[in-house]
Design a protein around this motif. Structure first.
Motif, mmCIF file in Angstrom:
data_model
loop_
_atom_site.group_PDB
_atom_site.id
_atom_site.type_symbol
_atom_site.label_atom_id
_atom_site.label_comp_id
_atom_site.label_asym_id
_atom_site.label_seq_id
_atom_site.Cartn_x
_atom_site.Cartn_y
_atom_site.Cartn_z
ATOM 1 N N GLU A 1 0.888 -1.109 0.013
ATOM 2 C CA GLU A 1 -0.025 0.218 -0.046
ATOM 3 C C GLU A 1 0.962 1.246 -0.167
ATOM 4 O O GLU A 1 0.378 2.370 -0.706
ATOM 5 N N HIS A 2 2.226 1.149 0.539
ATOM 6 C CA HIS A 2 2.980 2.198 0.650
ATOM 7 C C HIS A 2 4.165 2.247 -0.478
ATOM 8 O O HIS A 2 4.908 3.129 -0.618
ATOM 9 N N LEU A 3 3.857 1.064 -1.451
ATOM 10 C CA LEU A 3 4.711 1.101 -2.593
ATOM 11 C C LEU A 3 4.058 1.082 -3.882
ATOM 12 O O LEU A 3 3.906 -0.049 -4.424
ATOM 13 N N PRO A 4 3.458 2.131 -4.246
ATOM 14 C CA PRO A 4 2.441 2.236 -5.497
ATOM 15 C C PRO A 4 3.379 1.581 -6.948
ATOM 16 O O PRO A 4 2.735 1.012 -7.604
ATOM 17 N N GLY A 5 4.663 1.874 -6.924
ATOM 18 C CA GLY A 5 5.385 1.343 -7.974
ATOM 19 C C GLY A 5 5.243 -0.168 -8.056
ATOM 20 O O GLY A 5 5.138 -0.739 -9.160
ATOM 21 N N ILE B 1 10.789 -6.799 -1.624
ATOM 22 C CA ILE B 1 10.706 -5.358 -1.625
ATOM 23 C C ILE B 1 10.116 -4.881 -0.551
ATOM 24 O O ILE B 1 10.455 -4.078 0.299
ATOM 25 N N ALA B 2 8.903 -5.381 -0.457
ATOM 26 C CA ALA B 2 8.058 -5.066 0.876
ATOM 27 C C ALA B 2 8.775 -5.224 2.110
ATOM 28 O O ALA B 2 8.531 -4.368 3.048
ATOM 29 N N GLU B 3 9.285 -6.545 2.353
ATOM 30 C CA GLU B 3 10.173 -6.774 3.661
ATOM 31 C C GLU B 3 11.073 -5.950 3.874
ATOM 32 O O GLU B 3 11.473 -5.528 4.953
ATOM 33 N N ALA B 4 11.676 -5.701 2.932
ATOM 34 C CA ALA B 4 13.129 -4.755 2.902
ATOM 35 C C ALA B 4 12.807 -3.497 3.194
ATOM 36 O O ALA B 4 13.858 -2.660 3.849
ATOM 37 N N THR B 5 11.676 -2.849 2.932
ATOM 38 C CA THR B 5 11.474 -1.490 3.148
ATOM 39 C C THR B 5 10.277 -1.299 4.203
ATOM 40 O O THR B 5 10.034 -0.027 4.512
ATOM 41 N N MET B 6 10.001 -2.333 4.751
ATOM 42 C CA MET B 6 8.801 -2.107 5.653
ATOM 43 C C MET B 6 9.000 -1.206 7.245
ATOM 44 O O MET B 6 8.248 -0.620 7.578
ATOM 45 N N SER B 7 10.367 -1.192 7.753
ATOM 46 C CA SER B 7 10.641 -0.303 8.573
ATOM 47 C C SER B 7 11.083 1.050 8.388
ATOM 48 O O SER B 7 11.585 1.719 9.282
ATOM 49 N N ALA C 1 11.424 4.681 1.665
ATOM 50 C CA ALA C 1 10.989 3.464 1.111
ATOM 51 C C ALA C 1 10.628 3.871 -0.405
ATOM 52 O O ALA C 1 10.936 2.687 -1.318
ATOM 53 N N ARG C 2 9.922 4.720 -0.778
ATOM 54 C CA ARG C 2 9.751 5.013 -2.400
ATOM 55 C C ARG C 2 11.308 5.300 -2.790
ATOM 56 O O ARG C 2 11.316 4.836 -4.049
ATOM 57 N N ALA C 3 12.013 5.875 -2.191
ATOM 58 C CA ALA C 3 13.573 6.223 -2.909
ATOM 59 C C ALA C 3 14.271 4.950 -3.071
ATOM 60 O O ALA C 3 14.617 4.536 -4.198
ATOM 61 N N VAL C 4 13.952 3.721 -2.100
ATOM 62 C CA VAL C 4 14.745 2.712 -2.470
ATOM 63 C C VAL C 4 13.939 1.836 -3.496
ATOM 64 O O VAL C 4 14.857 1.236 -4.414
ATOM 65 N N GLU C 5 12.728 1.956 -3.682
ATOM 66 C CA GLU C 5 11.860 1.342 -4.526
ATOM 67 C C GLU C 5 12.187 1.845 -5.866
ATOM 68 O O GLU C 5 12.387 1.020 -6.902
ATOM 69 N N ARG D 1 15.923 -13.737 -7.072
ATOM 70 C CA ARG D 1 15.612 -13.225 -5.373
ATOM 71 C C ARG D 1 16.944 -12.752 -4.767
ATOM 72 O O ARG D 1 16.944 -11.808 -4.142
ATOM 73 N N ALA D 2 17.987 -13.658 -4.912
ATOM 74 C CA ALA D 2 19.151 -13.362 -4.318
ATOM 75 C C ALA D 2 19.749 -12.166 -4.593
ATOM 76 O O ALA D 2 20.470 -11.230 -3.913
ATOM 77 N N GLN D 3 19.758 -11.759 -6.173
ATOM 78 C CA GLN D 3 20.274 -10.604 -6.500
ATOM 79 C C GLN D 3 19.557 -9.418 -6.056
ATOM 80 O O GLN D 3 19.883 -8.228 -5.715
ATOM 81 N N LEU D 4 18.004 -9.664 -6.080
ATOM 82 C CA LEU D 4 17.285 -8.454 -5.684
ATOM 83 C C LEU D 4 17.680 -8.282 -4.220
ATOM 84 O O LEU D 4 17.577 -7.079 -3.898
ATOM 85 N N ASP D 5 17.731 -9.052 -3.556
ATOM 86 C CA ASP D 5 18.157 -8.989 -1.984
ATOM 87 C C ASP D 5 19.467 -7.995 -1.871
ATOM 88 O O ASP D 5 19.497 -7.290 -1.092
ATOM 89 N N ARG D 6 20.272 -8.354 -2.529
ATOM 90 C CA ARG D 6 21.691 -7.690 -2.632
ATOM 91 C C ARG D 6 21.618 -6.223 -2.978
ATOM 92 O O ARG D 6 21.935 -5.048 -2.266
ATOM 93 N N SER D 7 20.641 -5.973 -4.027
ATOM 94 C CA SER D 7 20.383 -4.637 -4.489
ATOM 95 C C SER D 7 19.587 -3.918 -3.568
ATOM 96 O O SER D 7 19.891 -2.422 -3.599
ATOM 97 N N LEU D 8 18.717 -4.477 -2.799
ATOM 98 C CA LEU D 8 17.817 -3.957 -1.818
ATOM 99 C C LEU D 8 18.862 -3.419 -0.528
ATOM 100 O O LEU D 8 18.739 -2.664 0.255
ATOM 101 N N THR D 9 19.607 -4.308 -0.177
ATOM 102 C CA THR D 9 20.546 -4.058 1.006
ATOM 103 C C THR D 9 21.627 -2.872 0.610
ATOM 104 O O THR D 9 21.647 -2.015 1.583
ATOM 105 N N ARG D 10 22.062 -2.856 -0.621
ATOM 106 C CA ARG D 10 22.912 -1.737 -0.878
ATOM 107 C C ARG D 10 22.056 -0.536 -0.854
ATOM 108 O O ARG D 10 22.725 0.676 -0.527
#
Length: 400
Positions: free
Chosen positions: A95-99, A117-123, A129-133, A145-154
């Protein structure tokens, strides 16, 4: 042939296609189209999950998420509590990640990646969160999924360094372990917590694995053996608290003519059962067929459940009696289906409920009945009924 945005028209086109007549190129396009369509349907489902989360037990739309909404989701979709919680959490997070939500609806992103994406930006704060998205979304659909995890962490490290400190604190607060059983005789014991502590556990297990006498097998196998070696040493300690079945350890249920079962896990093969019978850390509990459980209406023991009755109910129910909940019964509350003293402290009025679903029954607007011993009927606030029967209709344990 299978191009276009996912919608009912695409679903109809896929439904009538004969995949046996498609060449390789068309078959790959067909698979991609089904993937897009599945994501679109999942986006629709998440909309409904969000709406259900904000309904109270009187079916009124509120501004806060109902504490027990995920339980209704679990019962309706036959999900475990963990899966229902995660699905609801994803729906609320999107609901907070429209993209991300739009990409899911368009079929360019699937649900597992949307969940990451939702779990990585939840807090995060909503703007962060929108900027990370914005940073990760353009390539998310083409990443594993592993590659996306690393991108989200960075991205989170770069855009919200303070949040990484907070997330480390959350990891410490949310530290936990869990068990899963796959039904083939193999199970998984997992730990989750601060990275440095998990690495410490691994280092300790690795050290023991490399020093065990008469060690055999691969290093991974010896690490597992090290865990059981440590566990047996702990279980040998004379001052450990006892359980409803006596000293802590395994409980093996034996029924004539049926496979033996490990309490909380399920059946085991005959050769495993033979080894466990001689295991000092395993207690053997016989379960013999009987037409019905013993009824103690004429002997009111009061509110507290006698040990023999508790053992009977545990062996009858095996797990929490809420639909889909697999919390082992020996870790559950002994709940009076009809509250005492109107309902007796008797096997026919007792059931195993984990603490969460016990609270659901008491506070969440759900009703529970036990029309016959061991058979439960839940009624949700929406009026839907869910029936839970004993795992084994033919075997009643002898707990004397």
């Amino acid at each position: 042939m299978f191009e276009g945005e996912p919608d009912p028209a695409l679903a109809a086109k896929l439904a009538v296609a004969d995949v046996t007549r498609l060449d390789g190129d068309a078959l790959v396009n067909y698979l991609r189209a089904t993937h897009r369509l599945l994501a679109w349907v999942q986006a629709l489902q998440l909309d409904a999950v969000t709406e259900l989360a904000y309904r109270d037990d009187h079916d009124r739309r509120t501004d806060t998420v109902d504490e027990f909404a995920a339980a209704q989701l679990a019962a309706a979709l036959t999900l475990s509590g963990w899966s229902a919680d995660r699905l609801q959490s994803t729906a609320l997070g999107l609901e907070h990640l429209p993209g991300t939500k739009a990409a899911l609806r368009a079929g360019t992103l699937d649900l597992p990646r949307a969940q990451v994406i939702a779990e990585a930006t939840m807090s995060l704060e909503e703007a962060t969160a929108r900027a990370v998205e914005d940073r990760v979304l353009p390539h998310a659909g083409q990443q594993t999924r592993a590659q996306l995890d690393r991108s989200l962490t960075r991205a989170v490290h770069a855009l919200a360094p303070v949040t990484m400190v907070e997330q480390a604190q959350v990891a410490a607060e949310d530290r936990c372990t869990w068990l899963t059983h796959d039904g083939t005789g193999a199970s998984t014991f997992a730990v989750r917590g601060p990275t440095h502590d998990v690495l410490r556990l691994h280092a300790a297990v690795d050290a023991v694995a490399r020093t065990l006498e008469l060690a055999s097998g691969s290093l991974d196998q010896r690490r597992f053996d090290a865990c059981t070696h440590v566990a047996n040493a702990i279980l040998d300690h004379p001052e450990l608290p006892s359980t409803r079945f006596g000293s802590p350890g395994l409980v093996l249920l034996t029924t004539p003519g049926q496979p033996a079962e490990l309490l909380g896990a399920g059946p085991v093969t005959d050769n495993v059962a033979a080894r466990l019978i001689d295991d000092p850390h395993c207690r053997v509990v016989p379960a013999t067929p009987a037409p019905k459980p013993p009824c103690q209406h004429e002997h009111d023991p009061g509110y507290s459940v006698p040990a023999t009755t508790a053992r009977h109910v545990i062996l009858r129910d095996r797990t929490c009696r809420f639909p889909g909940c697999r919390q082992p019964a020996h870790r559950c509350d002994m709940d009076h289906t009809t509250p005492y003293p109107v309902g007796p402290t008797c096997a026919c009025n007792l059931g195993a409920l984990c603490r969460h679903h016990h609270r659901l029954k008491t506070l969440g607007g759900w009703k529970l009945e036990q029309p016959t011993p061991g058979h439960f009927t839940w009624t949700a606030p929406t009026g839907h009924h869910y029936r839970v029967a004993p795992d084994d209709e033919d075997a009643w344990p002898d707990t004397g």
